[in-house]
Design a protein around this motif. Structure first.
Motif, PDB file in Angstrom:
ATOM      1  N   ASP A 147       0.685  -1.154   0.230  1.00  0.00           N
ATOM      2  CA  ASP A 147      -0.107   0.222  -0.055  1.00  0.00           C
ATOM      3  C   ASP A 147       0.717   1.058  -0.136  1.00  0.00           C
ATOM      4  OD1 ASP A 147      -2.350  -1.162  -0.119  1.00  0.00           O
ATOM      5  OD2 ASP A 147      -2.977  -1.522   2.029  1.00  0.00           O
ATOM      6  N   SER A 148       1.791   1.055   0.813  1.00  0.00           N
ATOM      7  CA  SER A 148       2.856   2.355   1.156  1.00  0.00           C
ATOM      8  C   SER A 148       3.768   2.418  -0.556  1.00  0.00           C
ATOM      9  CB  SER A 148       4.046   1.852   2.399  1.00  0.00           C
ATOM     10  OG  SER A 148       4.900   3.800   1.908  1.00  0.00           O
ATOM     11  N   VAL A 149       3.651   1.829  -1.479  1.00  0.00           N
ATOM     12  CA  VAL A 149       4.703   1.984  -2.755  1.00  0.00           C
ATOM     13  C   VAL A 149       3.853   2.052  -3.095  1.00  0.00           C
ATOM     14  CG1 VAL A 149       6.433   0.372  -4.329  1.00  0.00           C
ATOM     15  CG2 VAL A 149       6.262   0.077  -1.946  1.00  0.00           C
ATOM     16  N   GLY A 150       2.426   1.727  -3.582  1.00  0.00           N
ATOM     17  CA  GLY A 150       1.409   1.512  -4.071  1.00  0.00           C
ATOM     18  C   GLY A 150       1.145   3.736  -4.240  1.00  0.00           C
ATOM     19  N   ASN A 151       1.060   4.216  -3.022  1.00  0.00           N
ATOM     20  CA  ASN A 151       0.844   4.826  -2.656  1.00  0.00           C
ATOM     21  C   ASN A 151       1.827   5.979  -3.530  1.00  0.00           C
ATOM     22  OD1 ASN A 151      -2.006   4.970  -1.993  1.00  0.00           O
ATOM     23  ND2 ASN A 151      -1.605   4.940   0.056  1.00  0.00           N
ATOM     24  N   TRP A 152       2.824   5.586  -2.922  1.00  0.00           N
ATOM     25  CA  TRP A 152       4.185   6.554  -3.104  1.00  0.00           C
ATOM     26  C   TRP A 152       3.518   6.292  -4.638  1.00  0.00           C
ATOM     27  CZ3 TRP A 152       8.394   8.025  -5.659  1.00  0.00           C
ATOM     28  CH2 TRP A 152       9.042   8.793  -5.759  1.00  0.00           C
ATOM     29  N   LEU A 153       4.128   6.073  -5.536  1.00  0.00           N
ATOM     30  CA  LEU A 153       3.991   6.526  -6.910  1.00  0.00           C
ATOM     31  C   LEU A 153       2.614   6.788  -7.105  1.00  0.00           C
ATOM     32  CD1 LEU A 153       5.280   2.858  -7.552  1.00  0.00           C
ATOM     33  CD2 LEU A 153       5.843   4.789  -8.676  1.00  0.00           C
ATOM     34  N   ASN A 154       1.659   6.677  -6.173  1.00  0.00           N
ATOM     35  CA  ASN A 154       0.315   7.423  -7.072  1.00  0.00           C
ATOM     36  C   ASN A 154       0.777   8.963  -6.952  1.00  0.00           C
ATOM     37  OD1 ASN A 154      -2.712   8.687  -5.422  1.00  0.00           O
ATOM     38  ND2 ASN A 154      -2.544   7.082  -7.594  1.00  0.00           N
ATOM     39  N   ASP A 155       1.578   8.810  -6.015  1.00  0.00           N
ATOM     40  CA  ASP A 155       1.544  10.826  -5.565  1.00  0.00           C
ATOM     41  C   ASP A 155       2.610  11.169  -6.715  1.00  0.00           C
ATOM     42  OD1 ASP A 155       0.505  10.644  -2.875  1.00  0.00           O
ATOM     43  OD2 ASP A 155       1.876  10.149  -1.267  1.00  0.00           O
ATOM     44  N   ALA A 156       3.423  10.334  -7.115  1.00  0.00           N
ATOM     45  CA  ALA A 156       4.435  10.646  -7.971  1.00  0.00           C
ATOM     46  C   ALA A 156       3.520  11.090  -9.047  1.00  0.00           C
ATOM     47  CB  ALA A 156       5.506  10.023  -8.170  1.00  0.00           C
ATOM     48  N   SER A 157       2.555  10.474  -9.617  1.00  0.00           N
ATOM     49  CA  SER A 157       1.822  10.701 -10.704  1.00  0.00           C
ATOM     50  C   SER A 157       1.233  11.976 -11.140  1.00  0.00           C
ATOM     51  CB  SER A 157       1.021   9.461 -10.805  1.00  0.00           C
ATOM     52  OG  SER A 157      -0.396   9.414  -9.630  1.00  0.00           O
ATOM     53  N   LYS A 158       0.662  12.650  -9.662  1.00  0.00           N
ATOM     54  CA  LYS A 158       0.065  13.453  -9.852  1.00  0.00           C
ATOM     55  C   LYS A 158       1.170  15.168 -10.853  1.00  0.00           C
ATOM     56  CE  LYS A 158      -2.969  12.784  -6.027  1.00  0.00           C
ATOM     57  NZ  LYS A 158      -2.382  11.610  -5.703  1.00  0.00           N
ATOM     58  N   THR A 159       2.651  14.594 -10.750  1.00  0.00           N
ATOM     59  CA  THR A 159       3.377  15.342 -10.917  1.00  0.00           C
ATOM     60  C   THR A 159       4.130  14.940 -12.859  1.00  0.00           C
ATOM     61  OG1 THR A 159       4.982  15.445  -8.800  1.00  0.00           O
ATOM     62  CG2 THR A 159       3.453  17.270  -9.188  1.00  0.00           C
ATOM     63  N   GLN A 160       4.328  14.104 -12.181  1.00  0.00           N
ATOM     64  CA  GLN A 160       5.001  13.130 -12.992  1.00  0.00           C
ATOM     65  C   GLN A 160       4.491  11.610 -13.294  1.00  0.00           C
ATOM     66  OE1 GLN A 160       7.930  14.190 -14.293  1.00  0.00           O
ATOM     67  NE2 GLN A 160       8.205  15.986 -12.875  1.00  0.00           N
ATOM     68  N   ALA A 161       3.550  11.579 -13.990  1.00  0.00           N
ATOM     69  CA  ALA A 161       2.564  10.715 -15.048  1.00  0.00           C
ATOM     70  C   ALA A 161       3.636   9.809 -14.837  1.00  0.00           C
ATOM     71  CB  ALA A 161       1.493  10.864 -15.036  1.00  0.00           C
ATOM     72  N   ASN A 162       4.091   9.957 -16.439  1.00  0.00           N
ATOM     73  CA  ASN A 162       4.787   9.630 -17.233  1.00  0.00           C
ATOM     74  C   ASN A 162       5.662   8.649 -17.018  1.00  0.00           C
ATOM     75  OD1 ASN A 162       3.311  10.438 -19.704  1.00  0.00           O
ATOM     76  ND2 ASN A 162       4.925  12.153 -20.404  1.00  0.00           N
ATOM     77  N   PHE A 163       6.579   9.423 -15.910  1.00  0.00           N
ATOM     78  CA  PHE A 163       7.457   8.546 -15.009  1.00  0.00           C
ATOM     79  C   PHE A 163       6.698   7.683 -14.860  1.00  0.00           C
ATOM     80  CE2 PHE A 163       9.019   7.897 -10.678  1.00  0.00           C
ATOM     81  CZ  PHE A 163       9.993   7.202 -10.733  1.00  0.00           C
ATOM     82  N   VAL A 164       5.707   8.088 -13.677  1.00  0.00           N
ATOM     83  CA  VAL A 164       5.393   6.332 -12.877  1.00  0.00           C
ATOM     84  C   VAL A 164       4.379   5.212 -14.013  1.00  0.00           C
ATOM     85  CG1 VAL A 164       2.856   6.134 -11.702  1.00  0.00           C
ATOM     86  CG2 VAL A 164       4.385   7.813 -11.093  1.00  0.00           C
ATOM     87  N   ARG A 165       4.219   5.862 -15.218  1.00  0.00           N
ATOM     88  CA  ARG A 165       3.951   4.979 -16.392  1.00  0.00           C
ATOM     89  C   ARG A 165       4.813   4.301 -17.356  1.00  0.00           C
ATOM     90  NH1 ARG A 165       0.484   8.908 -18.577  1.00  0.00           N
ATOM     91  NH2 ARG A 165      -1.814   8.726 -17.790  1.00  0.00           N
ATOM     92  N   SER A 166       5.586   4.809 -17.049  1.00  0.00           N
ATOM     93  CA  SER A 166       7.015   4.204 -17.343  1.00  0.00           C
ATOM     94  C   SER A 166       7.440   2.902 -15.993  1.00  0.00           C
ATOM     95  CB  SER A 166       8.651   4.921 -17.987  1.00  0.00           C
ATOM     96  OG  SER A 166       9.746   4.159 -18.312  1.00  0.00           O
ATOM     97  N   VAL A 167       7.550   3.558 -14.903  1.00  0.00           N
ATOM     98  CA  VAL A 167       8.193   2.536 -13.777  1.00  0.00           C
ATOM     99  C   VAL A 167       6.907   0.726 -14.250  1.00  0.00           C
ATOM    100  CG1 VAL A 167       8.238   1.901 -11.324  1.00  0.00           C
ATOM    101  CG2 VAL A 167       9.332   3.997 -12.544  1.00  0.00           C
TER     102      VAL A 167
END
Length: 267
Positions: free
Chosen positions: A221-241
């Motif tokens: 849950d923490s890792v998923g939320n970390w990446l979801n936070d990141a998607s708010k400013t760096q969506a392409n990075f999160v999709r790529s990961v």
């Protein structure tokens, strides 16, 4: 005989007077968030200080609480921990800090985390080493406050912190692994944001990669939320990961994390 764990009150109306008295005396731990929020921290503080012959610390702490512009459970928690640290230093009273750190009341241990976070004499290595036992605490409240108490120091020493916390991702304790991720999330409801990670989330891959298939839902849950936070400013990075993880780690744990990470932006 094994002690039966209390379920705790479902609402403040359900909180019985005898349980509240025990909570405010520090005789028992809170069983859930309802009880944690219901504690009168002033009463608990007075009781603990009286119990350990340190009532001289009470007035400075109460004064600091009264001066808070916004009095919430978290701001009061921080104020108490901060002033108790200052009073302990002033009086050369390391013993009282140890009393707080090992107190049976979870709220007292929460205060103790701030005595670490407010100690400007400690290096980031020392801060993280001292907060580590609190990150593994059996109580949810102590674990949450532990990363909040040192959040500013982590953000101010980000690269070194990430390097240290990356080693925590292999710890046997799921709570310690979870701390490594949770403490470095870019955004938080009750804490400062880490702007550099909003711009450059890849800096934290050293932490995220080892946790991408962690067996514990608490960590996932923490890792998923970390990446979801990141998607708010760096969506392409999160999709790529997430696309890469899906190819490299075909596990149900990784799939769960990916789903949580992409829940607001889609694949």
């Amino acid at each position: 005989m094994m002690e039966v764990k209390r379920k705790g009150a479902r609402s403040t109306q359900d909180l019985t007077p005898d349980i509240l008295i025990q909570l405010n005396r520090g005789e028992i731990e809170t069983a859930n968030l309802v009880e944690w929020l219901a504690i009168d921290q002033r009463s608990l503080l007075a009781h603990i200080l009286h119990e350990h012959n340190r009532l001289v610390y009470l007035d400075p702490v109460i004064s600091a609480i009264d001066q808070l512009k916004k009095q919430t459970v978290n701001t009061i928690n921080e104020a108490i921990g901060t002033i108790l640290f200052e009073q302990s230093v002033k009086n050369g009273d390391q013993q009282f800090l140890k009393i707080l750190a090992h107190h049976q009341a979870d709220m007292a241990r929460c205060w103790a985390t701030y005595t670490i976070g407010k100690n400007q004499q400690l290096s980031i290595d020392q801060i993280l080493e001292q907060i580590k036992p609190f990150s593994a605490d059996t109580h949810f409240g102590v674990r949450e406050i532990s990363w909040m108490a040192v959040r500013h120091q982590i953000a101010s020493n980000l690269i070194t912190s990430i390097s240290i916390l990356a080693r925590w991702t292999s710890d046997e304790d799921k709570n310690i692994r979870r701390f490594s991720s949770e403490s470095t999330r870019q955004r938080g409801v009750w804490c400062e944001h880490i702007d550099i990670l909003k711009r450059n989330p890849e800096l934290a891959l050293e932490i995220l990669e080892p946790l991408r298939s962690d067996p514990e839902r608490y960590v996932q849950d923490s890792v998923g939320n970390w990446l979801n936070d990141a998607s708010k400013t760096q969506a392409n990075f999160v999709r790529s990961v997430c696309q890469r993880w899906k190819k490299e780690s075909e596990t149900k744990e990784t799939n769960y994390i990916i789903k949580k990470a992409l829940r607001t932006i889609g694949a």
